[in-house]
Structures are given as structure tokens and as C-alpha cells.
Design a protein around this motif. Structure first.
Motif, PDB file in Angstrom:
ATOM      1  N   ASP A 148       0.831  -1.201   0.000  1.00 16.54           N
ATOM      2  CA  ASP A 148       0.000   0.000   0.000  1.00 16.54           C
ATOM      3  C   ASP A 148       0.869   1.257   0.000  1.00 16.54           C
ATOM      4  O   ASP A 148       1.738   1.432   0.824  1.00 16.54           O
ATOM      5  N   GLN A 152      -3.851   5.153  -4.256  1.00 16.17           N
ATOM      6  CA  GLN A 152      -3.781   4.422  -5.518  1.00 16.17           C
ATOM      7  C   GLN A 152      -3.553   2.927  -5.338  1.00 16.17           C
ATOM      8  O   GLN A 152      -3.612   2.171  -6.308  1.00 16.17           O
ATOM      9  N   VAL A 154      -5.277   0.385  -4.042  1.00 14.16           N
ATOM     10  CA  VAL A 154      -6.364  -0.507  -4.427  1.00 14.16           C
ATOM     11  C   VAL A 154      -6.488  -0.552  -5.950  1.00 14.16           C
ATOM     12  O   VAL A 154      -6.664  -1.627  -6.543  1.00 14.16           O
ATOM     13  N   GLY A 155      -6.341   0.589  -6.602  1.00 15.61           N
ATOM     14  CA  GLY A 155      -6.377   0.630  -8.064  1.00 15.61           C
ATOM     15  C   GLY A 155      -5.237  -0.165  -8.680  1.00 15.61           C
ATOM     16  O   GLY A 155      -5.432  -0.880  -9.659  1.00 15.61           O
ATOM     17  N   GLU A 156      -4.048  -0.056  -8.094  1.00 14.70           N
ATOM     18  CA  GLU A 156      -2.903  -0.814  -8.608  1.00 14.70           C
ATOM     19  C   GLU A 156      -3.122  -2.310  -8.419  1.00 14.70           C
ATOM     20  O   GLU A 156      -2.845  -3.100  -9.322  1.00 14.70           O
ATOM     21  N   ALA A 157      -3.618  -2.689  -7.249  1.00 13.25           N
ATOM     22  CA  ALA A 157      -3.882  -4.110  -6.990  1.00 13.25           C
ATOM     23  C   ALA A 157      -4.953  -4.635  -7.959  1.00 13.25           C
ATOM     24  O   ALA A 157      -4.830  -5.748  -8.480  1.00 13.25           O
ATOM     25  N   SER A 158      -5.985  -3.840  -8.216  1.00 11.14           N
ATOM     26  CA  SER A 158      -7.028  -4.259  -9.167  1.00 11.14           C
ATOM     27  C   SER A 158      -6.464  -4.401 -10.568  1.00 11.14           C
ATOM     28  O   SER A 158      -6.783  -5.347 -11.289  1.00 11.14           O
ATOM     29  N   PHE A 159      -5.612  -3.458 -10.966  1.00  7.77           N
ATOM     30  CA  PHE A 159      -4.998  -3.524 -12.288  1.00  7.77           C
ATOM     31  C   PHE A 159      -4.116  -4.767 -12.412  1.00  7.77           C
ATOM     32  O   PHE A 159      -4.196  -5.505 -13.395  1.00  7.77           O
ATOM     33  N   ARG A 161      -4.350  -7.441 -10.949  1.00  7.75           N
ATOM     34  CA  ARG A 161      -5.208  -8.637 -10.929  1.00  7.75           C
ATOM     35  C   ARG A 161      -5.492  -9.146 -12.338  1.00  7.75           C
ATOM     36  O   ARG A 161      -5.767 -10.317 -12.541  1.00  7.75           O
ATOM     37  N   THR A 162      -5.372  -8.278 -13.344  1.00  6.31           N
ATOM     38  CA  THR A 162      -5.568  -8.730 -14.728  1.00  6.31           C
ATOM     39  C   THR A 162      -4.422  -9.615 -15.196  1.00  6.31           C
ATOM     40  O   THR A 162      -4.552 -10.282 -16.220  1.00  6.31           O
ATOM     41  N   THR A 168      -2.276 -10.080  -3.333  1.00  7.08           N
ATOM     42  CA  THR A 168      -2.509  -9.707  -1.940  1.00  7.08           C
ATOM     43  C   THR A 168      -2.109  -8.261  -1.755  1.00  7.08           C
ATOM     44  O   THR A 168      -1.041  -7.849  -2.194  1.00  7.08           O
ATOM     45  N   LEU A 169      -2.966  -7.484  -1.097  1.00  6.65           N
ATOM     46  CA  LEU A 169      -2.677  -6.083  -0.816  1.00  6.65           C
ATOM     47  C   LEU A 169      -2.261  -5.960   0.644  1.00  6.65           C
ATOM     48  O   LEU A 169      -2.996  -6.350   1.546  1.00  6.65           O
TER      49      LEU A 169
END
Length: 174
Positions: A148, A152, A154-159, A161-162, A168-169
Motif C-alpha cells: 500500500d 492508488q 487498491v487501483g494498482e492491486a485491481s490492475f 489482478r488482470t 494480496t494487498l
């Protein structure tokens, strides 16, 4: 008076130097030699390098190309920059002054690095990466942890994820 002072000798600054030299413009790149690119162990994020390229090798190639076309590159820093009639005056870290009609700021970013022993070595082994855009491809289907760094994260972790089903965050408590 220079046509352009380029502050920063990473890929963007050096590429600008290539074009300006080829357009027969006088330019000086002032580079602190701290490019984020130098930390990249291998990137597949560049056209023409299908097998990837080390960041240090990329910088060396772009620098050599700029110099081949007449680009001037100095290691140093810009301590002050001011607007003057006809352009800009820069005071370099060694107290020299440089005048230029234009200034291109290609200083890149400075990452908030995790406090990890032997960080550079871990990055060279691909165990730690700093850019989800640059490095996502490099970690396809691997287990990934995102440290963390504020809003940003959560957005990086979501990105990321692709690229992998296992992300894991970790929240930084500072």
C-alpha cells in the motif's frame, strides 16, 4: 544560447536529445544519473526488443544514439531555473549558468521505495517491482503482493489482478 536545455537523462530526455540533435538544434541534457529505468532488470514494454532489455542497456543505447547524432549530455543537476528575456537561465549544481530558449523537464518520477534490505538486488532478481504498468507482464500468473502506498494502492492491486489470480494487498502502517 541553447535551443533547449533538457533536465533528466532517462529514456524521455535522451530521446528528446536524439530528435533535437537530428533537427540540428543545440541542446544539453543535464542528468543526475538516477534514472528509474536503470533499476529495471528486464522490460518487454518496448517495441523492437522482443526478448526484453535491461534498463541499463536501454539507457546506454539511447545515450549512444543521442551522442552519435551530436547530442550533448552532462552528469550533474539543475539547482535553479528562472525565466529571462528570450528564454530561461539555469544554474547548474556546479554553479555554471546555462541559457536556453526552451526547457524540457524530463525528470521522471521518484518512487516511494519500501524499506527493504538489499532493495536494488531484490529488484534485479525481479522479486520487487515498482510499476504495475511496466511490470505487469513480467509477473503473469505469479503470486503478487502489492504494498500500500496510499489512495492508488487498491487501483494498482485491481490492475495487477488482470495479470494474476493471486494478488494480496498489504497496508503500510506509516
Amino acid at each position: 544560447m541553447l535551443d533547449c536545455l533538457i533536465v533528466g537523462g532517462g529514456p524521455a530526455g535522451l530521446t528528446a536529445a536524439i530528435y533535437l540533435a537530428r533537427y540540428r538544434r543545440s541542446a544539453l541534457v543535464v542528468d543526475e544519473a538516477k534514472s528509474r529505468c536503470a533499476w529495471i532488470p528486464t522490460s518487454h514494454n518496448l517495441a523492437g526488443f522482443t526478448g526484453g532489455i535491461r534498463g541499463t542497456d536501454l539507457l546506454a543505447r539511447i545515450r549512444a544514439q543521442a551522442e552519435t547524432h551530436g547530442g550533448h549530455i552532462e552528469t550533474g543537476s539543475v539547482a535553479a531555473l528562472e525565466r529571462v528575456a528570450g528564454g530561461f537561465r539555469a544554474t547548474l549544481g556546479d554553479d555554471r549558468e546555462v541559457n536556453a530558449a526552451a526547457v524540457l523537464l524530463a525528470t521522471g518520477v521518484i518512487d516511494g521505495q519500501p524499506r527493504v534490505a538489499h532493495l536494488y538486488e531484490a529488484m534485479q532478481r525481479g522479486q520487487i517491482r515498482v510499476c504495475p504498468i511496466c511490470d505487469g507482464y513480467e509477473v503473469i500468473d505469479k503470486r503478487i503482493a502489492v504494498l500500500d502506498h496510499g489512495a492508488q494502492a487498491v487501483g494498482e492491486a485491481s490492475f495487477i489482478r488482470t495479470y494474476s489470480p493471486t494478488v494480496t494487498l498489504f497496508a503500510d502502517s506509516d
